[in-house]
Design a protein around this motif. Structure first.
Motif, PDB file in Angstrom:
ATOM      1  N   SER A   1       0.315  -6.841  -6.032  1.00 15.57           N
ATOM      2  CA  SER A   1      -0.855  -6.234  -5.400  1.00 15.57           C
ATOM      3  C   SER A   1      -1.097  -6.935  -4.073  1.00 15.57           C
ATOM      4  O   SER A   1      -0.599  -8.044  -3.838  1.00 15.57           O
ATOM      5  CB  SER A   1      -2.090  -6.346  -6.293  1.00 15.57           C
TER       6      SER A   1
ATOM      7  N   GLN B   1       9.043  -0.872  -3.026  1.00 15.51           N
ATOM      8  CA  GLN B   1       9.430  -2.081  -3.730  1.00 15.51           C
ATOM      9  C   GLN B   1       9.740  -3.188  -2.724  1.00 15.51           C
ATOM     10  O   GLN B   1      10.424  -2.953  -1.732  1.00 15.51           O
ATOM     11  CB  GLN B   1      10.663  -1.830  -4.607  1.00 15.51           C
TER      12      GLN B   1
ATOM     13  N   ARG C   1       0.829  -1.211   0.000  1.00 10.91           N
ATOM     14  CA  ARG C   1       0.000   0.000   0.000  1.00 10.91           C
ATOM     15  C   ARG C   1       0.862   1.259   0.000  1.00 10.91           C
ATOM     16  O   ARG C   1       0.499   2.272  -0.609  1.00 10.91           O
ATOM     17  CB  ARG C   1      -0.922   0.011   1.218  1.00 10.91           C
ATOM     18  N   ASP C   2       2.010   1.224   0.688  1.00 14.59           N
ATOM     19  CA  ASP C   2       2.913   2.379   0.730  1.00 14.59           C
ATOM     20  C   ASP C   2       3.614   2.615  -0.602  1.00 14.59           C
ATOM     21  O   ASP C   2       4.202   3.674  -0.825  1.00 14.59           O
ATOM     22  CB  ASP C   2       3.986   2.178   1.804  1.00 14.59           C
ATOM     23  N   GLY C   3       3.583   1.621  -1.492  1.00 12.34           N
ATOM     24  CA  GLY C   3       4.246   1.761  -2.782  1.00 12.34           C
ATOM     25  C   GLY C   3       5.723   1.464  -2.762  1.00 12.34           C
ATOM     26  O   GLY C   3       6.441   1.798  -3.707  1.00 12.34           O
TER      27      GLY C   3
END
Length: 404
Positions: free
Chosen positions: A302, A288, A284-286
């Motif tokens: 996802s 990696q 969710r934080d994006g």
């Protein structure tokens, strides 16, 4: 010699698999027992002239003939299997629906339909159905534990009441239900992940980056874009900027599923919930990230894909000589991480956590999670390795806040 014999027998074996084996498969184990008893009875009656065995043998043969009559006929069904919802959390309610349609031109007599659901089989009695008529059956799916539950394919069953003969036909494709582990919501940028958008500053010096470090004399080959002209004019010598290398945040989670590291099944499930909770928040934080287990990498593009992957995990044996070998093998093709997290059960030793720690550089932050069901949460540090002891899932947010 043996090769020529095998080639000569191959046509006969192919015919057996194609024609004879499916035919013999309609006789159930009870049916084969009846065949054997009938053959023995008739043999005894012929040898000793015992009328009782003659009667028994022919009665059993008659039962087999009558049973075969029940197999006559063909059915044309259209079967639709639906699960709603397709993804649930452990303990949530999940319902299934089976819609059966008579797709043939003739009416169908009452029959039985069997639907495998996970390890069990649901049986439904279908009524007589006219052409194009539909019949709906609803069923509940047990979701008491994390798993991938397969419903289907449905099988129509024809057979006699004594269970001597049985012929099945498969209809529809199987459908999967994902029972996700219990997870808990965490704060953004949990567990000391990157707190700025530009990445983490390392101690490595480079000639081009963002974080300014110092000036040094110009040497042939340096990029003139980084010449500091004001300082060069003041001291009469070309000076160029140096930078501290910044790296984009990259999280690697190492989750061990080796059975001997866990004291109980409850502990194993808790460890999966810990990993899934952290991974969900990181996605969710994006940031990696990669998650690896003994069976290989998880899908992490996802949150849903990651949770689906966690549903398929089962305890494994000692597939690697050591925990260090496991971690090295599963992470050697991954990008260099800025944060490493190691999740295992209460029976994994501190020495094994530290053996994994040595695989990564000093600039890499490392956190070990020791999952021990029922104990009080604990936070400690061992030679640069942050160790967290998790007794229940609700301990996780508090422990991660303490490391932020």
């Amino acid at each position: 010699m043996l090769v020529r014999l095998a080639r000569a027998l191959q046509p006969a074996l192919d015919w057996y698999r194609r024609v004879l084996q499916p035919t013999l498969a309609i006789v159930t184990p009870i049916g084969w027992l009846v065949v054997a008893v009938a053959a023995v009875s008739i043999t005894l009656s012929l040898v000793f002239g015992w009328a009782e065995f003659t009667y028994l043998g022919f009665v059993l043969l008659a039962a087999l003939v009558i049973g075969a009559v029940y197999l006559v006929g063909r059915a044309s069904y259209g079967v639709l299997i639906e699960l709603n919802p397709r993804r649930v959390v452990v303990g949530d309610r999940a319902m299934g629906r089976m819609l059966v349609t008579n797709t043939g031109p003739k009416p169908l007599t009452p029959s039985r339909m069997e639907l495998p659901v996970g390890a069990g089989v649901a049986e439904f009695q279908l009524p007589a159905m006219k052409p194009k008529e539909q019949h709906e059956e609803l069923f509940a799916v047990p979701t008491a534990r994390r798993a991938v539950i397969v419903a289907g394919p449905a099988e129509s069953v024809r057979g006699d009441e004594l269970g001597l003969m049985r012929r099945t036909v498969k209809w529809a494709d199987p459908v999967e239900l994902f029972v996700h582990p219990v997870t808990i919501r965490l704060q953004p940028s949990a567990a000391g992940l990157v707190r700025d958008l530009e990445g983490q500053v390392s101690k490595k010096i480079t000639s081009s980056d963002i974080a300014f470090h110092a000036l040094r004399p110009y040497v042939p080959g340096d990029d003139r874009r980084y010449v500091h002209w004001r300082t060069s004019a003041r001291i009469g010598q070309l000076m160029v900027r140096q930078f501290e290398e910044t790296r984009r945040s990259q999280l690697t989670m190492i989750h061990s599923t080796q059975r001997h590291l866990y004291a109980s099944d409850e502990e194993f499930e808790l460890a999966i919930s810990v990993t899934a909770s952290i991974a969900a928040q990181v996605i969710r934080d994006g940031t990696q990230m990669d998650v690896v287990s003994e069976v290989g990498p998880w899908r992490t593009h996802s949150v849903t894909a990651m949770l689906d992957a966690s549903c398929r995990l089962e305890p494994t044996g000692r597939d690697f000589d050591s925990m260090r070998d496991f971690a090295r093998e599963r992470t050697k093709r991954l990008p260099a991480p800025s944060v490493v997290m190691i999740v295992a059960g209460s029976l994994m030793t501190t020495a094994e956590y530290r053996s994994i720690e040595t695989l990564f550089g000093k600039d890499t932050s490392q956190v070990g999670f020791r999952v021990e069901a029922g104990v009080l949460p604990k936070l400690s540090s061992v030679s640069g390795l942050t160790m967290m002891t998790v007794g229940q899932l609700t301990d996780l947010p508090k422990l991660l806040r303490r490391t932020s």
